[in-house]
Design an enzyme around this catalytic site. Structure first.
Site, PDB file in Angstrom:
ATOM      1  N   ASP A 294       0.823  -1.214   0.000  1.00 25.03           N
ATOM      2  CA  ASP A 294       0.000   0.000   0.000  1.00 25.03           C
ATOM      3  C   ASP A 294       0.853   1.258   0.000  1.00 25.03           C
ATOM      4  OD1 ASP A 294       0.891  -0.741   2.570  1.00 25.03           O
ATOM      5  OD2 ASP A 294      -0.486   0.693   3.470  1.00 25.03           O
ATOM      6  N   GLU A 295       0.249   2.327  -0.474  1.00 26.09           N
ATOM      7  CA  GLU A 295       0.779   3.686  -0.331  1.00 26.09           C
ATOM      8  C   GLU A 295       2.253   3.842  -0.688  1.00 26.09           C
ATOM      9  OE1 GLU A 295      -1.827   5.542   3.157  1.00 26.09           O
ATOM     10  OE2 GLU A 295      -0.334   4.136   3.858  1.00 26.09           O
ATOM     11  N   VAL A 296       2.612   3.456  -1.889  1.00 28.77           N
ATOM     12  CA  VAL A 296       4.007   3.628  -2.294  1.00 28.77           C
ATOM     13  C   VAL A 296       4.180   5.038  -2.860  1.00 28.77           C
ATOM     14  CG1 VAL A 296       5.876   2.717  -3.711  1.00 28.77           C
ATOM     15  CG2 VAL A 296       4.115   1.176  -2.801  1.00 28.77           C
TER      16      VAL A 296
END
Ligand SMILES: *[C@@H]1O[C@H](CO)[C@@H](O)[C@H](O)[C@H]1NC(C)=O
Ligand SMILES: *[C@@H]1O[C@H](CO)[C@@H](O)[C@H](O)[C@H]1NC(C)=O
Length: 498
Positions: A294-296
């Site tokens: 997630d959320e790179v």
């Protein structure tokens, strides 16, 4: 990710979440306490039959025993353990064998018989509270997670949490065990990860023995432990003990001294992951690991000239989600060789990474939740829904009602698609939580999620829920779980003995 970034995303999640639920959830109902015909039963079983006849269970003569026909018997330590923990309530346990699943409790004075085909079913039955006649059907997966690492906290909190999880019939502990601020997992293969990356190398780590104890304590309560080793983002703490693992960020043409996500262009990255996940697969017995994804944040990758060259070579253009997919794809291949299944956050699916058919896609984002559920299940993947149940986001009032009123199957799709929703998860992220406030923040708000996921779809009477949940909350308090009140109220046995 940084706490600020997470916070921003969570705000987004909740804002849109309310949109998703706006049909019926904008305002909480005003509730008046009236006793429920189901007493304090929580979560409500799939089927309940209330009998006119009631009878007393004298605690002196109370015993839980294996039925003669039980194939589990005294050698099934899981059950023997559960009997010992069980409150004095008269049950005669009958099981087909030590591995059972659909459960039924019937009362035949002076005995009650609990039947289950798997031992896990019997464990849920064991946690039954004073009640007449019950039939349980197949439970769904309900992981309950919290990322203690941001807060670091002692074992009593974990163990208390699992005790409370069992009382609410949560059956998976999603252990978000490492993240940006700290790497407390003590790896035998790479001890320098926690040596350098934990808040403290000795006092703030999970040793192999600690991890074993958490897993066993959970197992005895019928709770699976799925660890999450989130990459390529959320890995700042990993970089402290593992040189060259993270991408060096650039400021203009020179390295800025800061680091971004895992470096996806080095072969050493993959040999490291191969060794680490080989260890993880043997330390954690569950069939699944959570791989995050997630959320790179792409800004660091974008700044790095070596990454830019690699992008060009691969023909990725400026699409950094392709680079992320490149990394994840290789990671998934590595984990596949360890014989584990995997869970991933929804972004991995959204980016079109090729997934194994048994992948569990974890839906967490607050925007277009129903559309996401529709897409994931249309593609044939099983899914777990978290978006409506980010319990770290607190508010004034009875927010349990909001969690309770969610219908996880409200998205457009066929019956087959709905079947792919194997459960939901209540998340409690740890930015503002530690051992001092974890338990009351979690309970009884997570209990509302538990009933939504355990009970029949038709169980939606909010007044009845209020009554039962109030009593259930008192039961939690009585058993040593400091669960917060739903509203102005008192418990009959409050703080007895304190
Ligand atoms: C990385 O591995 C690939 C495939 O095995 C190989 O072709 C390449 O030369 C390696 N790169 C380096 C820098 O060792
Ligand atoms: C679902 O899939 C459609 C068709 O591919 C796509 O246009 C839409 O953006 C997807 N929805 C979400 C929430 O990703």
């Amino acid at each position: 990710m940084s706490a600020t970034l997470r916070l921003a995303l969570l705000l987004l999640a909740v804002a849109v979440c309310q949109g998703y639920q706006s049909n019926d959830i904008d305002e909480e109902d005003e509730l008046v306490y009236e006793p429920s015909k189901y007493g304090s039963l929580w979560p409500l079983p799939q089927k309940v039959r209330v009998s006119e006849v009631s009878f007393k269970l004298p605690s002196a003569s109370f015993k839980i025993v294996d039925a003669k026909e039980s194939s589990a018997g005294p050698s099934c330590s899981l059950l023997q353990n559960a009997y010992r923990r069980s409150e004095p309530l008269s049950l005669l346990i009958r099981e087909e064998n030590c591995l059972m699943s659909t459960d039924e409790l019937t009362v035949d004075q002076p005995n009650a018989v609990l039947k289950a085909s798997k031992v896990w079913g019997a464990l849920r039955g064991e946690a039954l509270n004073k009640l007449p006649i019950i039939t349980y059907t197949k439970p769904q997966i309900r992981p309950c997670m919290c990322n203690i690492i941001r807060i670091f906290s002692c074992f009593t909190v974990y163990l208390l949490k699992q005790e409370a999880m069992a009382m609410n019939k949560f059956n998976v502990f999603h252990w978000h065990i490492v993240d940006d601020p700290s790497f407390p997992y003590l790896s035998r293969t790479f001890p320098q990860l926690s040596q350098q990356g934990a808040y403290h190398p000795y006092t703030h780590v999970y040793t192999p023995a600690d991890v074993k104890m958490i897993i066993e304590f959970a197992r005895l309560r019928g709770i699976r432990v799925i660890p999450e080793f989130d990459t390529p983002g959320h890995t700042q703490s990993w970089g402290k003990g593992q040189k060259d693992l993270l991408t060096p960020c650039y400021s203009g043409t020179t390295p800025s001294g800061t680091f971004g996500p895992v470096n996806p262009i080095l072969n050493t990255t993959y040999s490291f992951m191969r060794q680490l996940f080989s260890e993880i697969s043997s330390v954690f017995p569950d069939a699944y690991v959570h791989l995050g994804g997630d959320e790179v944040d792409f800004s660091c990758w974008r700044s790095n000239p070596d990454i830019q060259n690699f992008m060009e070579q691969q023909g990725f253009g400026q699409d950094y989600s392709k680079l992320e997919s490149f990394y994840i794809q290789k990671l998934l291949d590595i984990v596949t060789t360890t014989q584990k299944g995997y869970m991933i956050w929804q972004e991995v699916f959204d980016n079109g990474v090729k997934l194994k058919p048994d992948t569990v896609v974890h839906v967490w984002m607050g925007n277009r939740v129903e559309e996401e559920m529709q897409n994931v299940t249309e593609a044939g993947y099983t899914t777990i829904l978290s978006s409506p149940w980010y319990l770290d986001y607190i508010s004034y009032g009875q927010d349990w009602q909001k969690y309770y009123k969610v219908e996880p199957l409200s998205f457009k799709g066929t019956e087959a698609q709905k079947k792919l929703v194997i459960g939901g998860e209540a998340c409690l992220w740890g930015e503002y939580v530690d051992a001092t406030n974890l338990t009351p923040r979690l309970w009884p708000r997570a209990s509302a999620v538990a009933e939504r996921l355990w009970s029949a779809k038709e169980v939606t009477d909010i007044s009845d829920a209020y009554s039962r949940l109030s009593m259930h909350r008192c039961r939690l308090v009585e058993r040593g779980i400091p669960a917060e009140p739903l509203f102005t109220s008192f418990c009959p046995h409050e703080y007895k003995g304190v």
